[in-house]
Write a protein that holds these residues in place. Structure first.
Motif, PDB file in Angstrom:
ATOM      1  N   GLY A 207       0.231  30.023  58.289  1.00 26.49           N
ATOM      2  CA  GLY A 207      -0.305  29.898  56.675  1.00 26.49           C
ATOM      3  C   GLY A 207      -1.585  29.266  56.407  1.00 26.49           C
ATOM      4  O   GLY A 207      -2.825  28.694  57.948  1.00 26.49           O
ATOM      5  N   ARG A 208      -2.335  29.205  55.056  1.00 25.43           N
ATOM      6  CA  ARG A 208      -3.727  28.467  55.559  1.00 25.43           C
ATOM      7  C   ARG A 208      -4.047  26.979  54.959  1.00 25.43           C
ATOM      8  O   ARG A 208      -2.963  26.669  53.747  1.00 25.43           O
ATOM      9  N   LYS A 209      -4.427  25.808  55.654  1.00 23.62           N
ATOM     10  CA  LYS A 209      -4.250  24.059  54.703  1.00 23.62           C
ATOM     11  C   LYS A 209      -5.201  23.904  52.953  1.00 23.62           C
ATOM     12  O   LYS A 209      -6.454  25.183  53.922  1.00 23.62           O
ATOM     13  N   ARG A 214      -6.738  20.438  55.929  1.00 24.98           N
ATOM     14  CA  ARG A 214      -8.122  20.602  56.550  1.00 24.98           C
ATOM     15  C   ARG A 214      -8.434  19.591  57.809  1.00 24.98           C
ATOM     16  O   ARG A 214      -8.351  18.405  57.887  1.00 24.98           O
ATOM     17  N   PHE A 222      -5.680  26.412  60.077  1.00 23.70           N
ATOM     18  CA  PHE A 222      -4.978  27.750  59.652  1.00 23.70           C
ATOM     19  C   PHE A 222      -3.716  27.244  60.720  1.00 23.70           C
ATOM     20  O   PHE A 222      -4.078  26.376  61.322  1.00 23.70           O
ATOM     21  N   THR A 223      -2.350  27.407  60.042  1.00 23.79           N
ATOM     22  CA  THR A 223      -1.475  26.257  60.708  1.00 23.79           C
ATOM     23  C   THR A 223       0.255  27.090  61.294  1.00 23.79           C
ATOM     24  O   THR A 223       0.166  28.270  60.357  1.00 23.79           O
ATOM     25  N   GLU A 225       4.074  26.731  60.609  1.00 23.92           N
ATOM     26  CA  GLU A 225       4.996  25.569  60.249  1.00 23.92           C
ATOM     27  C   GLU A 225       6.521  26.220  60.078  1.00 23.92           C
ATOM     28  O   GLU A 225       6.577  27.284  59.760  1.00 23.92           O
ATOM     29  N   GLN A 235       4.182  20.772  61.488  1.00 26.31           N
ATOM     30  CA  GLN A 235       3.519  21.830  61.442  1.00 26.31           C
ATOM     31  C   GLN A 235       3.691  21.532  63.227  1.00 26.31           C
ATOM     32  O   GLN A 235       2.809  21.082  64.679  1.00 26.31           O
ATOM     33  N   THR A 238      -2.009  24.753  65.107  1.00 25.64           N
ATOM     34  CA  THR A 238      -3.203  25.278  64.378  1.00 25.64           C
ATOM     35  C   THR A 238      -4.466  25.566  65.489  1.00 25.64           C
ATOM     36  O   THR A 238      -4.313  25.109  66.380  1.00 25.64           O
ATOM     37  N   ARG A 459       1.793  22.384  52.780  1.00 21.42           N
ATOM     38  CA  ARG A 459       1.818  22.398  54.315  1.00 21.42           C
ATOM     39  C   ARG A 459       1.188  24.074  54.775  1.00 21.42           C
ATOM     40  O   ARG A 459       0.457  23.797  55.637  1.00 21.42           O
ATOM     41  N   CYS A 460       1.121  24.693  53.525  1.00 24.25           N
ATOM     42  CA  CYS A 460      -0.348  25.293  54.224  1.00 24.25           C
ATOM     43  C   CYS A 460       0.160  26.510  52.260  1.00 24.25           C
ATOM     44  O   CYS A 460       0.900  25.644  51.562  1.00 24.25           O
TER      45      CYS A 460
END
Length: 489
Positions: A207-209, A214, A222-223, A225, A235, A238, A459-460
């Motif tokens: 996903g994207r924060k 960030r 981007f992460t 999780e 997390q 990243t 989380r994202c």
């Protein structure tokens, strides 16, 4: 539902397992840890395939200084603000001793002209160096990785999950265009996701924060999780699209193919020894560790059992012969023929250490050409012929790897909740935790309010999420998609 352990909290269970299984122990410096040989072997088995993946995608390893001039951090204001509370600073280069009072103190005459920050991350020192390495488009892309230690002064440390000093890798790349840099950031996110799922048997959500979550100085973070057995999120890695922020701060320009000067575009990305904590808390049970075969320091332990000295010699020799044959298949095998401990003690010890397969050979097994095989993750016990055991051992390990992943995937799916009520969200978080997919109005104000009231963070924003009309669970304002909430480490 979050996993529980009779008579002990998950937190206490975790600390006990890390220390009793011989992975790590607390050091004399608060918040730091000593990684023991078994824990180091696990880290090496994580590090090695990751490094191969980096090389396969064109990256080269390098090393940069541990100490960073304080003025370097000041060049990227957003970046320094994000790390200001965690920085360790060196101000003197010598100590003064008093033999009579047995005291030591910084020598006032040895104060540094400029304080040095102990590396919390290396963007600033690396971009100061990149300025000398990049002149034209022919020098791009520049793809660098570093294996190193970093220091972030944690207030609430926990072995592997959060320590003041930890080990990691940090990738730093420079590109001619924003599109290339964004492709790199997403490519490395995919490398991380594939590794964690394939080697650690841990399912992840990519996903994207949110802007509020960030990395300091990034334009996009981007992460990956995951959800652990106690219902908390972690997390696991990243990857950041840094835009031109660090290039501008350190004046890193290149001459493009049209003979014009431009600032380069950047990424950074990293995973750390936190992955060991993720592995423990994704698969462990009341008996201790359960290690995925691909990273387990010991994949098979062979325990010879005997009553007399004559039996001891025969079964021990046979166990070592069998181990040698398994070694030739590329498997990591140990024969525990220590006469100081009884078989029952050994069974418990290797279960605690999470070894995927245990083979037991006694005089009767020797006479019948059989082996007792026990699988750590489900306790299944079966007797096979020695020939079949040798032939199937590798396949069994592959099977265990897949079963661990599927088991973790099922657990996460069972603890992921699509909800439309803030009260329901609060109840779930208090009762059992888990992932919560809910609508959010997109404002930092709402994100912060939810965190303060529930302890849950976004989380994202999942990369595979689809547009869906809805209302924010907190404000009731319109929302276009669900985001992933959870309490986290």
């Amino acid at each position: 539902m979050a996993q529980s352990f009779p008579g002990i909290s998950v937190s206490d269970w975790y600390n006990e397992v890390v220390e009793k299984a011989g992975l790590a122990e607390h050091s004399p410096v608060r918040g730091c840890m000593t990684i023991k040989p078994y824990g180091w072997a696990l880290w090496e088995n994580i590090q090695r395939p990751l490094d191969e993946s980096f090389r396969a995608t064109g990256h080269q390893n390098a090393y940069f200084p541990l100490f960073i001039p304080l003025s370097f951090l000041a060049k990227e204001a957003q970046h320094v603000e994000g790390f200001a509370q965690e920085c360790a600073v060196v101000t003197h280069y010598r100590i003064k001793t008093d033999i009579e009072t047995h005291s030591v103190a910084p020598d006032p005459e040895a104060e540094l002209e400029e304080p040095l920050v102990v590396r919390p991350t290396s963007e600033t020192i690396i971009w100061n160096t990149f300025k000398n390495w990049i002149q034209s488009y022919r020098d791009l892309p520049l793809l660098i990785n570093q294996w190193a230690n970093v220091v972030r002064w944690e207030k609430r440390p926990r072995l592997f999950l959060r320590t003041a000093e930890f080990l990691w890798q940090e990738g730093h790349t420079a590109h001619a265009t924003a599109e290339e840099a964004m492709e790199e950031a997403l490519r490395m996110l995919e490398v991380y996701a594939n590794f964690v799922q394939e080697y650690l048997a841990i399912p992840v959500i990519k996903g994207r924060k949110t802007p509020n979550e960030r990395f300091a100085g990034a334009e996009e973070t981007f992460t990956i999780e995951t959800l652990l057995i106690d219902g908390k999120a972690l997390q696991a890695g990243t990857s950041h699209f840094l835009g031109q922020n660090f290039a501008r701060a350190f004046d890193v320009k290149f001459l493009n193919c049209n003979n014009q000067l431009e600032y380069v575009w950047a990424t950074s990305w990293g995973v750390s020894t936190r992955l060991i904590g993720a592995t423990i808390l994704s698969h462990g049970d009341a008996k201790g560790l359960i290690l995925p075969p691909k990273v387990a320091p010991i994949q098979i332990v062979i325990i010879p059992v005997w009553r007399s000295e004559e039996e001891q010699q025969k079964v021990t020799e046979h166990a070592h012969s069998m181990a040698q044959q398994l070694h030739t298949q590329g498997l990591r095998v140990k024969v525990d023929d220590d006469p100081q401990h009884r078989p029952g003690w050994k069974f418990n010890e290797w279960e605690l250490k999470g070894v995927p397969l245990r083979f037991t050979i006694g005089p009767r097994d020797l006479a019948q050409g059989s082996v007792e095989v026990v699988r750590r993750h489900d306790g299944q016990k079966t007797t096979y012929s020695q020939a079949e055991t040798l032939a199937q051992a590798k396949r069994w390990l592959d099977q265990i790897q897949q079963e661990l992943f599927q088991r973790a995937k099922h657990r996460i799916e069972q603890n992921t909740h699509r909800i439309d009520s803030y009260r329901t969200m609060q109840e779930i978080l208090e009762e059992k935790g888990g992932f919560i997919l809910a609508h959010w109005d997109g404002t930092t104000e709402t994100e912060v309010a939810i965190k303060e009231e529930t302890g849950a963070t976004i989380r994202c924003i999942p990369l595979d999420s689809v547009e869906e009309e809805g209302k924010c669970i907190y404000t009731g304002r319109p929302s276009q998609r669900r985001v992933l909430f959870a309490r986290a480490y």
